[in-house]
Design an enzyme around this catalytic site. Structure first.
Site, PDB file in Angstrom:
ATOM      1  N   GLY A   9       0.826   4.769   4.970  1.00 19.99           N
ATOM      2  CA  GLY A   9       0.222   3.653   5.693  1.00 19.99           C
ATOM      3  C   GLY A   9       1.260   2.631   6.124  1.00 19.99           C
ATOM      4  O   GLY A   9       1.234   2.138   7.255  1.00 19.99           O
ATOM      5  N   GLY A  10       2.191   2.339   5.224  1.00 16.57           N
ATOM      6  CA  GLY A  10       3.218   1.349   5.536  1.00 16.57           C
ATOM      7  C   GLY A  10       4.121   1.785   6.678  1.00 16.57           C
ATOM      8  O   GLY A  10       4.458   0.982   7.556  1.00 16.57           O
ATOM      9  N   VAL A  42       3.057   4.678   1.156  1.00 24.36           N
ATOM     10  CA  VAL A  42       4.208   4.937   2.005  1.00 24.36           C
ATOM     11  C   VAL A  42       3.732   5.330   3.404  1.00 24.36           C
ATOM     12  O   VAL A  42       4.238   4.819   4.417  1.00 24.36           O
ATOM     13  CB  VAL A  42       5.091   6.056   1.409  1.00 24.36           C
ATOM     14  CG1 VAL A  42       6.217   6.428   2.367  1.00 24.36           C
ATOM     15  CG2 VAL A  42       5.671   5.620   0.060  1.00 24.36           C
ATOM     16  N   CYS A  57       1.685  -0.739  -8.914  1.00 28.73           N
ATOM     17  CA  CYS A  57       2.836  -0.192  -8.189  1.00 28.73           C
ATOM     18  C   CYS A  57       4.047  -0.125  -9.104  1.00 28.73           C
ATOM     19  O   CYS A  57       5.037   0.516  -8.775  1.00 28.73           O
ATOM     20  CB  CYS A  57       3.129  -0.990  -6.927  1.00 28.73           C
ATOM     21  SG  CYS A  57       3.061  -2.758  -7.162  1.00 28.73           S
ATOM     22  N   GLY A  76       0.819  -1.205   0.000  1.00 28.48           N
ATOM     23  CA  GLY A  76       0.000   0.000   0.000  1.00 28.48           C
ATOM     24  C   GLY A  76       0.850   1.252   0.000  1.00 28.48           C
ATOM     25  O   GLY A  76       1.960   1.254  -0.531  1.00 28.48           O
ATOM     26  N   GLU A  93       5.451  -3.214   1.153  1.00 36.83           N
ATOM     27  CA  GLU A  93       5.764  -2.805  -0.221  1.00 36.83           C
ATOM     28  C   GLU A  93       4.996  -1.512  -0.443  1.00 36.83           C
ATOM     29  O   GLU A  93       3.770  -1.508  -0.400  1.00 36.83           O
ATOM     30  CB  GLU A  93       5.350  -3.912  -1.196  1.00 36.83           C
ATOM     31  CG  GLU A  93       5.879  -3.672  -2.600  1.00 36.83           C
ATOM     32  CD  GLU A  93       4.747  -3.635  -3.603  1.00 36.83           C
ATOM     33  OE1 GLU A  93       4.420  -2.518  -4.050  1.00 36.83           O
ATOM     34  OE2 GLU A  93       4.209  -4.703  -3.946  1.00 36.83           O
TER      35      GLU A  93
END
Lengths: 485, 485
Positions: free
Chosen positions: A210-211, A208, A267, A206, A230
């Site tokens: 959120g990660g 940047v 992505c 998902g 990722e």
């Protein structure tokens, strides 16, 4: 069917069952787990007729694409089944005792990999099958022998729920321990699960933002756990003058096809195309973009996010709009922007931001040095692509070296969209492409994320796992006293 | 010689040089880097006569132990040189193009591992050679092809400085790029380096608290980087009644020898010994502990930390003191405490804390179920040890399963102190043993921490790294279309 967020008592039941399943699932022989994966693959294929229509409804993606995704996902489960049967994923290493070793005698040492325990997978929105409930994270974690809890993406809740039921039922019917697989819904359930001590690793595809938020939770919990995110990627494409001369028309068509594929919701979408000055392709690019039909995006949040980022880019001084794609009833039309490498290098940060959706930027460079300098301006990426000819052989190694430091996959005379599921695939890269650049989320080596080593010292044969016994009853490839056999 | 903290301008020079060295060092063939490692090993051996006396002065460790550590460290460098020449550490995987693959054609894919870039190593205090400047983190990172910056441990600054000079000079003379190796001093320089974008991974051996603080820095910096911390471990030992009957005297002597070895300053020191009720060894254990001479600890901070934690344990209601070891002019004498599994299970947390130094606890269990329950009370450990006999075969598998979930290495009828440098060694384990349980800090597989995959797609032979070419000029073991060759 309405899908509601997973209630705390249901989440507790799911986590307790996953913890209970961890031991029995790990105890299965690799070939037995391979059978479970094949059963899941067969069930997924058999349910395609029911699942694809739900996916179309929830994701606005076309039938052909979604049918392909089901095949990709079931094929992936079967590829991991093959890897389990082959067995080298266990990385078995045996060192004989050596009483004469210096400075001290060496005991008998036998190492193999074992599952880390229950894995929490945060599903992505953009591949409702291949990076969602039955996707690569699920397949690799189950293959490793870890129970899986998938936190469904809110973009396709009914599909997630139903796919989860199909997989859970197939696994149960094939003899998997209760608790091997479950789907939960809602961000609160997801973050609660991520802090739960029974969860031993997390995987995410998902944004940047959120990660990074989940990485922080995974790292700061009482027991930090591995977290594989990722995140974002710009996927630049560098085209040499020789390639333009030889294949300019095809390159223009290929690029527009790649960045508009799936309405730009990959992505690996090429976000920037570097062309030499005087490339003469502008009109052709504009035509190809204009000829691309508008299409729906996955959901309103993603459509709004794309519009916001596209408008921001259009508002930047150094960027010219070649084609402005409107958002209309028929969907979102693609947008093409342009700038020069000089402008980009003068202030890279505002331009080098991922715009998730059908927007891309053409960048003209003056010469090879400027192209190289532009390549050096990039951070981590999933992919970097080169379009070149044999006559470029002298100048390409320097460019490839720069790109190799910045990307997980180098594509030559192709397009980055399309990630083959294969042994040699690497779908990863330096941050912000991933939070864990030494691992991949696609390909058979993705299994390594969910396995940890254990070493048995001087242990009698009868007490060793089968994988480590002298007679090698599982027929595994092993390294014995330093030599592969 | 007085060693001062590394000044900001010197740190900048070191980091710039490491970044500069990354490309050239990565470009060397594996066999060329093997030569560098052997040169470093030879130089270390040659300097032992100068270095060991400094180490004795700074660490209070005995000469024999330190001489052994030099041999272990140089041997480790040579073992990594062997691994480089063998080449399977590159994990080369080639998949041929398959135009008929479903659901989409598959391109030619070639994967290998490449160095992550400059690595920052935080040295440990307790092994002035083997887990310090020339230790396993340094050896594995250099082997991977990553420049190394070691943040010296303040417990042995002059040794660190001088060892660093010896290694740097040897590497330079052997043709390593400038900046391949450097030593820095001071916590401020260390944390500054850890946040520097030129540093691409961190490794640490030390306390849970220190490791977690560094993990947070490594994770929250703008570009999160992998951080490999080896932290705390209790290393429990479980003894069956049959083992007591067969070898009780030896077990008592072995246990006391192991927990007092190196004044208890091993991360693998057995912190708890589980004995069956009525074991009859108490007197013998007490005698053996009393017969162990006091010895100096590494430094005052560690001596005070041990005294504080030992006194805390002695003050706990459930713990009886069998031998109180005093801190005196001759050093620290060992302490032996005792409790029962029932008491431990009633409130495990206060007891299950690492006490770094010569203190250990004997725990009596009533029966096999209670021993199993006690084993389940443990968190992550580097090691777990079982002392048993053939007649225990029926009950041991359940115990080993519980311990395997909690430890990186299972020792059978041995003692956990002593970590062999070998292909099959695993020195790691679930948190708090490490912050990254899927990796090891000892053994040839430690190299994997500093390598990331790269995949080349459809790339012409002339542009591929040698490792990936059809004719395999480096003679590497490779997986081709799924088959190891």
């Amino acid at each position: 069917m309405t899908v509601t967020d997973t209630a705390p008592e249901e989440l507790e039941r799911v986590l307790a069952a996953a913890a209970q399943a961890a031991g029995p699932l790990a105890a299965l022989r690799p070939a037995e787990r391979a059978r479970l994966l094949r059963a899941a693959a067969d069930a997924l294929d058999a349910a395609a007729g029911e699942l694809v229509p739900i996916a179309i409804e929830e994701s606005a993606l076309p039938e052909g694409r979604l049918t392909g995704e089901v095949a990709r996902s079931s094929g992936q489960l079967r590829l991991f089944a093959d890897a389990l049967e082959e067995g080298s994923y266990l990385e078995v290493i045996l060192d004989s005792a050596d009483p004469d070793a210096k400075p001290v005698p060496r005991p008998d040492l036998r190492r193999m990999l074992v599952p880390v325990g229950p894995v929490l997978v945060f599903a992505a929105s953009n591949f409702p099958f291949a990076f969602s409930v039955p996707g690569g994270d699920t397949a690799s974690a189950l293959a490793a022998g870890s129970p899986v809890v998938v936190k469904a993406h809110p973009g396709h809740p009914r599909l997630s729920q139903r796919t989860g039921e199909v997989l859970a039922e197939a696994l149960r019917a094939a003899g998997a321990p209760d608790g091997t697989f479950a789907v939960i819904h809602g961000m609160e359930a997801g973050t609660t699960a991520l802090t739960d001590p029974r969860i031993k690793a997390g995987a995410f595809t998902g944004s940047v933002k959120g990660g990074l938020a989940l990485l922080e939770i995974a790292t700061r919990r009482e027991e930090p756990i591995p977290f594989y995110g990722e995140l974002g990627s710009l996927n630049p494409v560098f085209v040499t003058p020789a390639a333009i001369a030889a294949r300019g028309t095809d390159i223009a068509a290929g690029y527009v096809g790649s960045f508009t594929l799936g309405t730009g919701q990959f992505c690996t979408k090429p976000g920037l195309l570097f062309l030499p000055e005087g490339h003469g392709l502008e009109e052709r690019l504009v035509e190809a973009v204009r000829a691309t039909a508008p299409a729906g995006m996955l959901n309103d949040r993603i459509r709004e996010g794309h519009a916001h980022e596209r408008d921001r880019l259009e508002g930047l001084g150094p960027l010219r709009t070649l084609v402005h794609g409107a958002d209309g009833d028929a969907g979102v039309a693609p947008t093409l922007l342009a700038t020069t490498a000089k402008e980009l290098l003068a202030d890279p940060d505002p331009i080098l931001q991922e715009c998730f959706g059908p927007t891309s930027i053409v960048v003209e460079y003056a010469d090879g040095d400027e192209m190289l300098a532009a390549a050096e301006a990039f951070g981590g990426n999933l992919t970097a692509t080169v379009q070149a000819e044999d006559s470029d052989a002298a100048t390409l190694p320097a460019l490839l070296d720069v790109l190799r430091d910045r990307a997980g996959r180098l594509v030559y005379n192709g397009w980055p969209t399309g990630v083959a599921v294969a042994h040699a695939m690497h779908h990863g890269g330096p941050f912000p492409a991933t939070t864990a650049s030494i691992h991949t989320s696609v390909g058979t080596t993705a299994i390594r994320r969910f396995l940890r080593p254990v070493c048995y010292q001087n242990t009698p044969q009868a007490l060793l796992p089968e994988a480590l016994r002298d007679d090698n009853p599982l027929g595994l490839p092993r390294r014995v006293d330093g030599v592969l056999s």
